[in-house]
Design an enzyme around this catalytic site. Structure first.
Site, PDB file in Angstrom:
ATOM      1  N   HIS A   1      -7.212  -4.485  -0.687  1.00 32.75           N
ATOM      2  CA  HIS A   1      -6.567  -5.783  -0.916  1.00 32.75           C
ATOM      3  C   HIS A   1      -7.217  -6.522  -2.082  1.00 32.75           C
ATOM      4  O   HIS A   1      -6.966  -7.705  -2.281  1.00 32.75           O
ATOM      5  CB  HIS A   1      -6.663  -6.656   0.334  1.00 32.75           C
ATOM      6  CG  HIS A   1      -6.181  -5.998   1.567  1.00 32.75           C
ATOM      7  ND1 HIS A   1      -7.031  -5.350   2.449  1.00 32.75           N
ATOM      8  CD2 HIS A   1      -4.937  -5.853   2.081  1.00 32.75           C
ATOM      9  CE1 HIS A   1      -6.329  -4.849   3.447  1.00 32.75           C
ATOM     10  NE2 HIS A   1      -5.063  -5.135   3.241  1.00 32.75           N
TER      11      HIS A   1
ATOM     12  N   HIS B   1       0.829  -1.215   0.000  1.00 32.37           N
ATOM     13  CA  HIS B   1       0.000   0.000   0.000  1.00 32.37           C
ATOM     14  C   HIS B   1       0.864   1.265   0.000  1.00 32.37           C
ATOM     15  O   HIS B   1       0.375   2.335   0.343  1.00 32.37           O
ATOM     16  CB  HIS B   1      -0.908   0.019   1.226  1.00 32.37           C
ATOM     17  CG  HIS B   1      -1.758  -1.199   1.369  1.00 32.37           C
ATOM     18  ND1 HIS B   1      -2.633  -1.614   0.387  1.00 32.37           N
ATOM     19  CD2 HIS B   1      -1.868  -2.116   2.372  1.00 32.37           C
ATOM     20  CE1 HIS B   1      -3.251  -2.716   0.786  1.00 32.37           C
ATOM     21  NE2 HIS B   1      -2.796  -3.052   1.974  1.00 32.37           N
TER      22      HIS B   1
END
Length: 355
Positions: free
Chosen positions: A219, A57
């Site tokens: 995700h 991320h």
């Protein structure tokens, strides 16, 4: 799979080593257990702020370690929660005697492991409080959470609370502020493509050339709806109105109560956006979206906010909480007050955020 990597298993370690080499004046990296921390840590007398989560991320969270933001970040493997021993070691490294705030995104693994780390830290006589971020309006529950997921508001909370800690706020004050930021922030994202986790070697999910997923998780979790591809103005309107029209959201979260010395259930309720609110508008890229496209999103978002009586007083546009190379974007709106604006404007110097 085409990626600039050596071996999939060394992806996170080598990336962190490169970050340490590139930003040695700002941060250091500890391995075994792995955490990133301020080069000048601990800062005596200052509340230390720690966050963390799965890698993939970037720049969140390691890119936000530095003056005016995080004191440490705990990166797990790609899309995998860090472990309690990472969090405890980070707390011991950066605690300057004023306690530690864990900012935790609402994903089941993160929540469980940060709770364990809180208990372990208290055994070590380190004061720790934890605040959950759960700002994603897309779904009530997902594959990885009970309740709403924690996404874009996390970045804003880390900046605002980091400035508060630098300004001398004590631990309960920083925790209260973080909770208030979370209650005033809402986010929603979308994807045009999937991403590929290096150790898996194939896309997480598949989308047709003329399909998009609305409400996707960071995700690759399913969102609200898969639908035919629309124009950027239509996409922006779907995301923005899902946030602006979101009804009050109530839930029960677990927080550590220092007076009782145990976990307690806390009832929290978000209020609605209303005409006249001042907002910070955050348009975030998911990793594979050009900045030029994000500005087109912001252009339409500004128009929508004006139409609904929301005054954009600050903004942030760019790739700050990503999903590897996923193409897509997210929008976060944070209702702000004078205190939050002052803290947002305070100086910050990290590898990925600086003013």
């Amino acid at each position: 799979m085409k990626k600039l990597i050596n071996q999939p298993d060394s992806f996170v370690r080598e990336s962190l080593a490169g970050m340490a080499a590139a930003h040695s004046s700002l941060l250091k990296v500890n391995f075994e257990p792995t955490f990133v921390y301020r080069a000048d840590a601990p800062v005596t007398g200052k509340v230390a702020i720690i966050s963390g989560g799965g890698s993939g991320h970037e720049p969140m969270h390691a890119g936000f370690v530095g003056m005016g933001m995080l004191d440490a970040a705990c990166p797990g493997e790609v899309f995998t929660s860090p472990t309690p021993d990472q969090m405890l070691a980070a707390a011991k490294q950066v605690d300057g005697g004023a306690g530690v705030l864990y900012i935790v995104k609402n994903y089941s693994g993160d929540v469980m492991n940060f709770e364990m780390a809180t208990e372990l830290a208290r055994v070590e006589d380190i004061r720790v409080l934890n605040v959950l971020i759960d700002d994603d309006v897309a779904v009530q529950d997902s594959l990885y959470t009970q309740g709403r997921r924690g996404v874009g508001t996390t970045v804003l909370a880390e900046k605002i609370c980091g400035a508060a800690a630098a300004d001398g706020y004590n631990l309960p004050q920083v925790a209260d502020l973080c909770r208030r930021v979370n209650l005033n922030g809402r986010s929603m994202g979308m994807a045009l493509t999937s991403c590929t986790v290096p150790t898996k070697g194939s896309p997480t999910f598949s989308l047709g050339d003329r399909e998009m997923e609305i409400g996707i998780g960071i995700h690759g979790e399913p969102g609200r709806e898969r639908m035919p591809l629309k124009s950027v103005d239509e996409i922006t309107e779907i995301l923005a109105l899902s946030i602006i029209n979101d009804r009050p959201y109530s839930r029960t979260v677990r927080e550590w109560d220092e007076t009782q010395g145990e976990w307690v259930d806390v009832e929290l309720v978000n209020s609605e956006f209303k005409s006249g609110d001042r907002v910070l508008a955050f348009v975030n890229g998911m990793g594979g979206t050009p900045l030029s496209e994000l500005y087109i999103v912001y252009r339409k978002l500004a128009e929508i906010c004006q139409k609904h009586g929301l005054q954009i007083v600050r903004n942030l546009i760019g790739n700050y909480i990503t999903s590897l190379e996923m193409q897509g974007c997210s929008i976060t709106l944070l209702k702000v007050d004078d205190e939050m604006l002052r803290l947002w404007d305070a100086p910050v110097k990290t590898a990925s955020l600086c003013w």
